[in-house]
Scaffold this motif. Structure first.
Motif, PDB file in Angstrom:
ATOM      1  N   THR A  19     -10.763  -2.987  -4.693  1.00  0.00           N
ATOM      2  CA  THR A  19      -9.502  -3.523  -4.217  1.00  0.00           C
ATOM      3  C   THR A  19      -9.551  -3.623  -2.700  1.00  0.00           C
ATOM      4  N   VAL A  20      -9.153  -4.780  -2.197  1.00  0.00           N
ATOM      5  CA  VAL A  20      -9.076  -5.011  -0.757  1.00  0.00           C
ATOM      6  C   VAL A  20      -7.654  -5.474  -0.471  1.00  0.00           C
ATOM      7  N   SER A  21      -7.036  -4.890   0.532  1.00  0.00           N
ATOM      8  CA  SER A  21      -5.688  -5.327   0.868  1.00  0.00           C
ATOM      9  C   SER A  21      -5.663  -5.801   2.317  1.00  0.00           C
ATOM     10  N   ILE A  22      -4.738  -6.692   2.586  1.00  0.00           N
ATOM     11  CA  ILE A  22      -4.561  -7.187   3.948  1.00  0.00           C
ATOM     12  C   ILE A  22      -3.092  -7.069   4.307  1.00  0.00           C
ATOM     13  N   ARG A  23      -2.818  -6.971   5.584  1.00  0.00           N
ATOM     14  CA  ARG A  23      -1.445  -6.940   6.066  1.00  0.00           C
ATOM     15  C   ARG A  23      -1.190  -8.222   6.831  1.00  0.00           C
ATOM     16  N   LEU A  24      -0.086  -8.846   6.496  1.00  0.00           N
ATOM     17  CA  LEU A  24       0.308 -10.093   7.132  1.00  0.00           C
ATOM     18  C   LEU A  24       1.634  -9.881   7.850  1.00  0.00           C
ATOM     19  N   ASP A  29       3.330 -13.972   3.765  1.00  0.00           N
ATOM     20  CA  ASP A  29       2.822 -13.910   2.403  1.00  0.00           C
ATOM     21  C   ASP A  29       3.439 -15.008   1.539  1.00  0.00           C
ATOM     22  N   ARG A  44      -5.722 -14.978  -4.736  1.00  0.00           N
ATOM     23  CA  ARG A  44      -7.069 -14.430  -4.782  1.00  0.00           C
ATOM     24  C   ARG A  44      -8.105 -15.545  -4.652  1.00  0.00           C
ATOM     25  N   ILE A  47      -8.216 -17.104  -1.148  1.00  0.00           N
ATOM     26  CA  ILE A  47      -8.929 -16.257  -0.184  1.00  0.00           C
ATOM     27  C   ILE A  47     -10.432 -16.293  -0.428  1.00  0.00           C
TER      28      ILE A  47
END
Length: 67
Positions: A19-24, A29, A44, A47
């Motif tokens: 699992t990879v998460s990003i903050r925007l 979003d 997904r 990206i």
């Protein structure tokens, strides 16, 4: 004890996927979701496609690590 599909699915996901998460920034979003929908893609897939186009990094295929 009955079969618990949610627990089974969660265990499978933990075993098979990272699992990879990003903050925007706030609100971005929804822009990303809308853009993905307009192009009939999931966030997904959008990206992963961007990583492929920018870096030729194919994360949909198994990775062969060379030492």
């Amino acid at each position: 004890m009955a079969f618990d599909k949610k627990k089974y699915d969660a265990a499978f996901t933990r075993e098979k996927y990272d699992t990879v998460s990003i903050r925007l920034p706030k609100g971005r979003d929804s822009e990303l979701k809308e853009y993905a929908q307009l192009h009939d893609k999931s966030m997904r897939d959008l990206i992963l496609e961007a990583l492929w186009k920018s870096y030729r990094l194919d994360l949909k295929s198994p990775v062969e690590i060379k030492e």
